[in-house]
Design an enzyme around this catalytic site. Structure first.
Site, PDB file in Angstrom:
ATOM      1  CE  LYS A   1      -4.515   0.677   0.337  1.00 13.50           C
ATOM      2  NZ  LYS A   1      -5.507  -0.329  -0.066  1.00 13.50           N
TER       3      LYS A   1
HETATM    4  N1  GLU Z   1      -7.175  -0.275  -3.512  1.00 14.86           N
HETATM    5  C1  GLU Z   1      -7.869  -1.495  -3.779  1.00 14.86           C
HETATM    6  C2  GLU Z   1      -7.898  -2.372  -2.540  1.00 14.86           C
HETATM    7  O1  GLU Z   1      -7.769  -1.892  -1.435  1.00 14.86           O
HETATM    8  C3  GLU Z   1      -7.330  -2.206  -5.018  1.00 14.86           C
HETATM    9  C4  GLU Z   1      -5.892  -2.565  -4.971  1.00 14.86           C
HETATM   10  C5  GLU Z   1      -5.348  -3.091  -6.286  1.00 14.86           C
HETATM   11  O2  GLU Z   1      -6.108  -3.205  -7.232  1.00 14.86           O
HETATM   12  O3  GLU Z   1      -4.141  -3.364  -6.329  1.00 14.86           O
HETATM   13  O4  GLU Z   1      -8.130  -3.546  -2.616  1.00 14.86           O
END
Ligand code: GLU
Length: 417
Positions: A109
C-alpha cells in the site's frame, strides 16, 4: 461488554486479526514474527510546486508488506490523515486479500498525506509524478504494482504509468492497474470493487436465507466503491434505501440513477431537495437487511456497532470494523463479510488487467465479469464452508485461509541463508 483498547487504530485492528488467525492455525511464534513484520518500508518527502509557485512538502509512503507469493500489489491513497502505521495495516490486509483470492501477489500500500480535494488538476499531476519518481526504484510489473485507492483514480494511474515509462525509455503498462482503457486498462476495472461487494452481499443473503429480491441495503460512502456497489445490488433486485457521503446522507429516493442525477444537478447528496436527510450514525443504525460500510476505516466501533440493525454487513471499505465492534456484531448474530473478501473484486480485476497487459491480449467485458464472479465465488464458498464447518466467524475463516497460504509459501521457500 467488550471495551475499546486504548490504542485503537487500523494497525492494532490488523495485528489483532492476524493474531486470531495465527492462533487458530496453530502457527509458531517464529511464524508469527515472520507474518507480523512488513518487509520493506519507504518513506519519502514529496515536494509540490503549487500553481502560485509556493513549494510545499508532503509525506509519502510505500509499504511492501509481503512479496512471498509474488510481486507486491496494492493501492495508492491520497488522504490528509494517512500515516505510516495505517499504510502498514492496509498493506498487511492486501497480503491476506491476495492470498485468500489466490492471486499470485504479495501485498502493498502507498500514499501521500494530502487532501486531494485541495489540488488543482496540474498540482495533482505534479504531485503524482514526483511521488512516482520517489518510489520508482522499488516498483515495476515484476516487483510492486500500484493501483487506485481513496483519493486517486485512473488519471493518477495514467500519470504514474507515464512517469515510470518515460524513465524506462519504453511503455510499461503493467506497472500500475486501474488505468484508462486506452492505456491498457481493463474493461470492468472501474466498477470491479462495487461489483464484487454486490456478489458478496448476494451470497451472504443466500447464506442467511434472506430473499435477494427486495432486500433493503444501506450504504455508507458514495465514491468509487459505494456508487458501483449501489448500482450492482440494484441490478440484482435489491433496493438501496439509504446512502451517506461526506456531504451528508439521504433516504427516500427511488433509484441510484435518480440520486446520481440529483447530485449532478445540485452538487452534493446533501443538497438534493425533496429527500429525507439522515446522519452518518442514523445510516449505520438503519433498519435494513444489508449494511455496506464503503468509506474509511473504524466506522463500526465498540460504540457505533451497538445500534446496528442490519442482518448482514458487507465491508466495502478496508478495516471499517474495530475488534470491539466485531465482537459486538458477532454477539448480535450479524453476519459480517470481511473486507479482504468483500472488497477483493478490485484487486481481482487489477490482476486481470496486469495479465492482459503482460500478454498484450485484451478480454471482453463479459469475460471479465464472468471470471470475476468465478474467482469471488470460489473465495466466498471456501470462507463460508470453513466458517460453518469450524463454527468460526467469516472474518476468522477468511484470515485463516489467507494467512495460512502465506505461511505455507514461507515454509516452502525456506529461509535464506
Ligand atoms: N485499492 C484497492 C484495494 O484496497 C485495489 C488494490 C489493487 O487493485 O491493487 O483492494
Amino acid at each position: 461488554m467488550p471495551t475499546e483498547p486504548v490504542a485503537e487504530s487500523p494497525l492494532a485492528t490488523a495485528l489483532s486479526q492476524l493474531r486470531t488467525a495465527v492462533d487458530y492455525l496453530g502457527l509458531s511464534e517464529s511464524e508469527w514474527a515472520t507474518l507480523s513484520t512488513p518487509r520493506r518500508i519507504l518513506e519519502v518527502a514529496v515536494p509540490l510546486r503549487r500553481d502560485d509557485e509556493r513549494v510545499e512538502m508532503f509525506k509519502g509512503y510505500r509499504v511492501q508488506y509481503s512479496t512471498t507469493r509474488g510481486p507486491s500489489k496494492g493501492g495508492v491513497r491520497f488522504h490528509p490523515d494517512i500515516d505510516l502505521d495505517e499504510t502498514i495495516a492496509l498493506a498487511m490486509l492486501m497480503t491476506w486479500k491476495c492470498a485468500l483470492t489466490n492471486l499470485p501477489y504479495g501485498g502493498a500500500k502507498g500514499g501521500v498525506a494530502v487532501d486531494s480535494g485541495t489540488l488543482s488538476l496540474r498540482e495533482n499531476e505534479r504531485l503524482t509524478r514526483r511521488y512516482t519518481s520517489e518510489i520508482l526504484p522499488i516498483i515495476g510489473p515484476e516487483r510492486d504494482i500500484p493501483a487506485p485507492d481513496v483519493g486517486t483514480d485512473e488519471r493518477n494511474m495514467a500519470w504514474m504509468m507515464d512517469t515510470y515509462s518515460v524513465n524506462a525509455g519504453y511503455s510499461v503498462p503493467g506497472v500500475v492497474t486501474g488505468k484508462p482503457i486506452v492505456l491498457g486498462g481493463s474493461l470492468g476495472r472501474n466498477s470491479a470493487t462495487g461489483d464484487g461487494v454486490a456478489i458478496a452481499a448476494r451470497e451472504a443473503l443466500k447464506a442467511r436465507n434472506i430473499p435477494i429480491e427486495g432486500a433493503r441495503v444501506a450504504i455508507q460512502g458514495f465514491g468509487k466503491v459505494g456508487y458501483w456497489a449501489a448500482k450492482a445490488v440494484e441490478k440484482m433486485g435489491m433496493k438501496v434505501v439509504a446512502i451517506t457521503d461526506v456531504s451528508g446522507g439521504a433516504t427516500g429516493f427511488a433509484t441510484i440513477d435518480e440520486l446520481w442525477e440529483g447530485i449532478k444537478e445540485h452538487g452534493t447528496l446533501a443538497n438534493i431537495p425533496g429527500l429525507e436527510r439522515i446522519t452518518n450514525e442514523e445510516l449505520l443504525h438503519f433498519e435494513c437487511d444489508v449494511l455496506i460500510p464503503a468509506a474509511l476505516a473504524d466506522s463500526l466501533t465498540g460504540k457505533s456497532a451497538l445500534g446496528v440493525r442490519a442482518k448482514v454487513i458487507v465491508e466495502g471499505a478496508n478495516a471499517p470494523t474495530t475488534p470491539a465492534g466485531d465482537d459486538i456484531l458477532n454477539d448480535k448474530g450479524i453476519l459480517v463479510v470481511p473486507d479482504i473478501l468483500a472488497n477483493s473484486g478490485g484487486v481481482i480485476v487489477s490482476y486481470f488487467e496486469w495479465v492482459q497487459d503482460n500478454q498484450d491480449y485484451f478480454w471482453t467485458a463479459d469475460e471479465v465479469a464472468e471470471r470475476l464472479n468465478k474467482m469471488m465465488m470460489r473465495a466466498v464458498t471456501e470462507v463460508h464452508e470453513l466458517a460453518d464447518g469450524k463454527g468460526i466467524s467469516w472474518r476468522t475463516a477468511a484470515h485463516a485461509l489467507g494467512v495460512g497460504r502465506v505461511a505455507e509459501a514461507h515454509k516452502l521457500r525456506g529461509l535464506y541463508p
